[in-house]
Design a protein around this motif. Structure first.
Motif, PDB file in Angstrom:
ATOM      1  N   ASN A   1      14.232  21.033   6.264  1.00 19.35           N
ATOM      2  CA  ASN A   1      15.356  21.954   6.370  1.00 19.35           C
ATOM      3  C   ASN A   1      16.576  21.220   6.939  1.00 19.35           C
ATOM      4  O   ASN A   1      16.489  20.045   7.320  1.00 19.35           O
ATOM      5  CB  ASN A   1      14.983  23.191   7.198  1.00 19.35           C
ATOM      6  CG  ASN A   1      14.609  22.842   8.631  1.00 19.35           C
ATOM      7  OD1 ASN A   1      15.173  21.923   9.226  1.00 19.35           O
ATOM      8  ND2 ASN A   1      13.660  23.568   9.194  1.00 19.35           N
ATOM      9  N   GLU A   2      17.684  21.921   7.005  1.00 20.57           N
ATOM     10  CA  GLU A   2      18.960  21.330   7.416  1.00 20.57           C
ATOM     11  C   GLU A   2      18.892  20.772   8.843  1.00 20.57           C
ATOM     12  O   GLU A   2      19.403  19.688   9.117  1.00 20.57           O
ATOM     13  CB  GLU A   2      20.053  22.403   7.296  1.00 20.57           C
ATOM     14  CG  GLU A   2      21.462  21.868   7.292  1.00 20.57           C
ATOM     15  CD  GLU A   2      21.687  20.690   6.350  1.00 20.57           C
ATOM     16  OE1 GLU A   2      22.267  19.700   6.800  1.00 20.57           O
ATOM     17  OE2 GLU A   2      21.264  20.746   5.171  1.00 20.57           O
ATOM     18  N   THR A   3      18.248  21.511   9.747  1.00 20.91           N
ATOM     19  CA  THR A   3      18.132  21.046  11.129  1.00 20.91           C
ATOM     20  C   THR A   3      17.369  19.726  11.190  1.00 20.91           C
ATOM     21  O   THR A   3      17.778  18.782  11.863  1.00 20.91           O
ATOM     22  CB  THR A   3      17.386  22.108  11.981  1.00 20.91           C
ATOM     23  OG1 THR A   3      18.113  23.327  11.903  1.00 20.91           O
ATOM     24  CG2 THR A   3      17.281  21.686  13.432  1.00 20.91           C
ATOM     25  N   GLN A   4      16.260  19.663  10.464  1.00 26.60           N
ATOM     26  CA  GLN A   4      15.457  18.432  10.465  1.00 26.60           C
ATOM     27  C   GLN A   4      16.250  17.255   9.900  1.00 26.60           C
ATOM     28  O   GLN A   4      16.185  16.142  10.420  1.00 26.60           O
ATOM     29  CB  GLN A   4      14.173  18.658   9.653  1.00 26.60           C
ATOM     30  CG  GLN A   4      13.211  19.616  10.339  1.00 26.60           C
ATOM     31  CD  GLN A   4      12.083  20.062   9.431  1.00 26.60           C
ATOM     32  OE1 GLN A   4      12.285  20.273   8.229  1.00 26.60           O
ATOM     33  NE2 GLN A   4      10.895  20.210   9.989  1.00 26.60           N
TER      34      GLN A   4
ATOM     35  N   LYS B   1       0.825  -1.198   0.000  1.00 22.83           N
ATOM     36  CA  LYS B   1       0.000   0.000   0.000  1.00 22.83           C
ATOM     37  C   LYS B   1       0.869   1.262   0.000  1.00 22.83           C
ATOM     38  O   LYS B   1       0.611   2.212  -0.709  1.00 22.83           O
ATOM     39  CB  LYS B   1      -0.910  -0.006   1.234  1.00 22.83           C
ATOM     40  CG  LYS B   1      -1.935   1.104   1.234  1.00 22.83           C
ATOM     41  CD  LYS B   1      -3.026   0.811   2.242  1.00 22.83           C
ATOM     42  CE  LYS B   1      -3.912   2.007   2.528  1.00 22.83           C
ATOM     43  NZ  LYS B   1      -4.056   3.019   1.514  1.00 22.83           N
ATOM     44  N   LEU B   2       1.939   1.210   0.806  1.00 23.24           N
ATOM     45  CA  LEU B   2       2.823   2.369   0.871  1.00 23.24           C
ATOM     46  C   LEU B   2       3.496   2.614  -0.472  1.00 23.24           C
ATOM     47  O   LEU B   2       3.757   3.737  -0.846  1.00 23.24           O
ATOM     48  CB  LEU B   2       3.880   2.166   1.957  1.00 23.24           C
ATOM     49  CG  LEU B   2       3.385   2.402   3.377  1.00 23.24           C
ATOM     50  CD1 LEU B   2       4.329   1.799   4.385  1.00 23.24           C
ATOM     51  CD2 LEU B   2       3.218   3.885   3.659  1.00 23.24           C
ATOM     52  N   LYS B   3       3.760   1.526  -1.178  1.00 16.40           N
ATOM     53  CA  LYS B   3       4.378   1.679  -2.490  1.00 16.40           C
ATOM     54  C   LYS B   3       3.385   2.285  -3.479  1.00 16.40           C
ATOM     55  O   LYS B   3       3.737   3.080  -4.328  1.00 16.40           O
ATOM     56  CB  LYS B   3       4.852   0.314  -3.005  1.00 16.40           C
ATOM     57  CG  LYS B   3       6.219  -0.056  -2.463  1.00 16.40           C
ATOM     58  CD  LYS B   3       6.617  -1.426  -2.956  1.00 16.40           C
ATOM     59  CE  LYS B   3       7.858  -1.914  -2.234  1.00 16.40           C
ATOM     60  NZ  LYS B   3       7.962  -3.365  -2.277  1.00 16.40           N
ATOM     61  N   ILE B   4       2.133   1.876  -3.338  1.00 19.52           N
ATOM     62  CA  ILE B   4       1.120   2.331  -4.281  1.00 19.52           C
ATOM     63  C   ILE B   4       0.722   3.786  -4.034  1.00 19.52           C
ATOM     64  O   ILE B   4       0.587   4.560  -4.963  1.00 19.52           O
ATOM     65  CB  ILE B   4      -0.138   1.420  -4.210  1.00 19.52           C
ATOM     66  CG1 ILE B   4       0.229   0.005  -4.691  1.00 19.52           C
ATOM     67  CG2 ILE B   4      -1.262   1.987  -5.059  1.00 19.52           C
ATOM     68  CD1 ILE B   4      -0.724  -1.051  -4.199  1.00 19.52           C
ATOM     69  N   ASP B   5       0.585   4.129  -2.758  1.00 18.97           N
ATOM     70  CA  ASP B   5       0.140   5.477  -2.424  1.00 18.97           C
ATOM     71  C   ASP B   5       1.226   6.513  -2.679  1.00 18.97           C
ATOM     72  O   ASP B   5       1.880   6.989  -1.764  1.00 18.97           O
ATOM     73  CB  ASP B   5      -0.262   5.553  -0.939  1.00 18.97           C
ATOM     74  CG  ASP B   5      -1.686   5.089  -0.744  1.00 18.97           C
ATOM     75  OD1 ASP B   5      -2.364   4.823  -1.744  1.00 18.97           O
ATOM     76  OD2 ASP B   5      -2.100   4.992   0.419  1.00 18.97           O
ATOM     77  N   LYS B   6       1.417   6.840  -3.920  1.00 20.46           N
ATOM     78  CA  LYS B   6       2.456   7.818  -4.234  1.00 20.46           C
ATOM     79  C   LYS B   6       1.952   9.221  -3.917  1.00 20.46           C
ATOM     80  O   LYS B   6       0.769   9.496  -4.017  1.00 20.46           O
ATOM     81  CB  LYS B   6       2.829   7.721  -5.704  1.00 20.46           C
ATOM     82  CG  LYS B   6       3.649   6.489  -6.014  1.00 20.46           C
ATOM     83  CD  LYS B   6       4.158   6.547  -7.433  1.00 20.46           C
ATOM     84  CE  LYS B   6       5.132   5.418  -7.695  1.00 20.46           C
ATOM     85  NZ  LYS B   6       5.631   5.438  -9.073  1.00 20.46           N
ATOM     86  N   ILE B   7       2.862  10.079  -3.551  1.00 19.35           N
ATOM     87  CA  ILE B   7       2.459  11.458  -3.304  1.00 19.35           C
ATOM     88  C   ILE B   7       2.858  12.292  -4.530  1.00 19.35           C
ATOM     89  O   ILE B   7       3.821  11.975  -5.217  1.00 19.35           O
ATOM     90  CB  ILE B   7       3.058  12.035  -2.005  1.00 19.35           C
ATOM     91  CG1 ILE B   7       4.591  11.935  -1.970  1.00 19.35           C
ATOM     92  CG2 ILE B   7       2.489  11.320  -0.802  1.00 19.35           C
ATOM     93  CD1 ILE B   7       5.199  12.634  -0.766  1.00 19.35           C
ATOM     94  N   SER B   8       2.104  13.346  -4.781  1.00 21.47           N
ATOM     95  CA  SER B   8       2.373  14.154  -5.969  1.00 21.47           C
ATOM     96  C   SER B   8       3.556  15.082  -5.751  1.00 21.47           C
ATOM     97  O   SER B   8       4.356  15.323  -6.632  1.00 21.47           O
ATOM     98  CB  SER B   8       1.128  14.956  -6.346  1.00 21.47           C
ATOM     99  OG  SER B   8       0.808  15.863  -5.315  1.00 21.47           O
ATOM    100  N   LYS B   9       3.655  15.587  -4.524  1.00 24.62           N
ATOM    101  CA  LYS B   9       4.722  16.538  -4.225  1.00 24.62           C
ATOM    102  C   LYS B   9       5.021  16.477  -2.735  1.00 24.62           C
ATOM    103  O   LYS B   9       4.091  16.470  -1.927  1.00 24.62           O
ATOM    104  CB  LYS B   9       4.262  17.943  -4.618  1.00 24.62           C
ATOM    105  CG  LYS B   9       5.288  19.019  -4.415  1.00 24.62           C
ATOM    106  CD  LYS B   9       4.681  20.379  -4.701  1.00 24.62           C
ATOM    107  CE  LYS B   9       5.650  21.481  -4.313  1.00 24.62           C
ATOM    108  NZ  LYS B   9       5.016  22.794  -4.372  1.00 24.62           N
ATOM    109  N   GLY B  10       6.280  16.432  -2.393  1.00 25.32           N
ATOM    110  CA  GLY B  10       6.629  16.396  -0.980  1.00 25.32           C
ATOM    111  C   GLY B  10       7.868  15.572  -0.708  1.00 25.32           C
ATOM    112  O   GLY B  10       8.759  15.507  -1.546  1.00 25.32           O
ATOM    113  N   THR B  11       7.881  14.942   0.458  1.00 32.74           N
ATOM    114  CA  THR B  11       9.080  14.246   0.912  1.00 32.74           C
ATOM    115  C   THR B  11       8.754  12.842   1.396  1.00 32.74           C
ATOM    116  O   THR B  11       7.754  12.636   2.084  1.00 32.74           O
ATOM    117  CB  THR B  11       9.734  15.034   2.078  1.00 32.74           C
ATOM    118  OG1 THR B  11      10.018  16.358   1.626  1.00 32.74           O
ATOM    119  CG2 THR B  11      11.014  14.385   2.551  1.00 32.74           C
ATOM    120  N   VAL B  12       9.596  11.896   1.037  1.00 27.21           N
ATOM    121  CA  VAL B  12       9.503  10.540   1.575  1.00 27.21           C
ATOM    122  C   VAL B  12      10.764  10.277   2.391  1.00 27.21           C
ATOM    123  O   VAL B  12      11.872  10.392   1.877  1.00 27.21           O
ATOM    124  CB  VAL B  12       9.381   9.478   0.457  1.00 27.21           C
ATOM    125  CG1 VAL B  12       9.361   8.070   1.058  1.00 27.21           C
ATOM    126  CG2 VAL B  12       8.131   9.719  -0.381  1.00 27.21           C
TER     127      VAL B  12
END
Ligand SMILES: [Zn+2]
Length: 170
Positions: free
Chosen positions: A68-71, A7-18
């Protein structure tokens, strides 16, 4: 678990971070420490997902957010194997491994009460030298006390624009 991985593989996000290959069990600590738990954006969190490489891992997908860099540094301390993928139009535009800095500044507290970084009159920002990355071993540059990952106390995090002192004990 197999289904969750699919499911995690299928649920792609359009924009953001993995954030992938997080050490199993650390996803929620990472969300809390980085302040990502305050985000109103859609998040998918997988805990103890089966992984070919590390048996089990955690994974965080968060839409419309770039770290960001801190994260990135906070994640590198908690999960040195983590990878960060930036997504645009459902495609990975950049993939990088987190990297532990040689020195970690401000992010971690020295719990030694007599350490100069805890001085009441003139408190100074903490600074630790990374002695070993895996497993993590760091040393306070001021009092030379050595800490392992499970002994680390994180200092503060950004919360709704203002800094809130918060100790996060693993
Ligand atoms: Zn110290």
């Amino acid at each position: 678990m197999k289904m969750l991985e699919e499911k995690l593989k299928i649920d792609k996000i359009s924009k953001g971070t993995v954030i992938d290959h997080i050490d199993a069990g650390y996803a929620l600590t990472i969300l809390n420490l980085t302040g990502l738990d305050e985000s109103k954006n859609l998040m998918t969190i997988g805990v103890n997902v089966s992984s070919k490489k590390y048996q089990t891992k955690d994974i965080i997908k968060i839409e419309n957010v770039f770290l960001n860099e801190t994260q990135m540094q906070q994640i590198s301390i908690l999960s040195p194997n983590a990878t960060i993928s930036l997504i645009e139009n459902y495609k990975v535009i950049e993939k990088k491994k987190v990297k532990i800095p040689k020195t970690i500044k401000k992010l971690i507290m020295c719990v030694n009460q007599t350490c100069i970084s805890n001085s009441e009159k003139e408190p100074i920002s903490t600074e630790f030298t990374v002695l070993e990355e895996k497993p993590l071993k760091i040393q306070c540059v001021y009092c030379e006390r050595i800490y392992k990952l499970e002994e680390i106390v994180f200092t503060s995090k950004e919360k709704k624009g203002k800094k809130v002192k918060q100790r996060i004990q693993l």
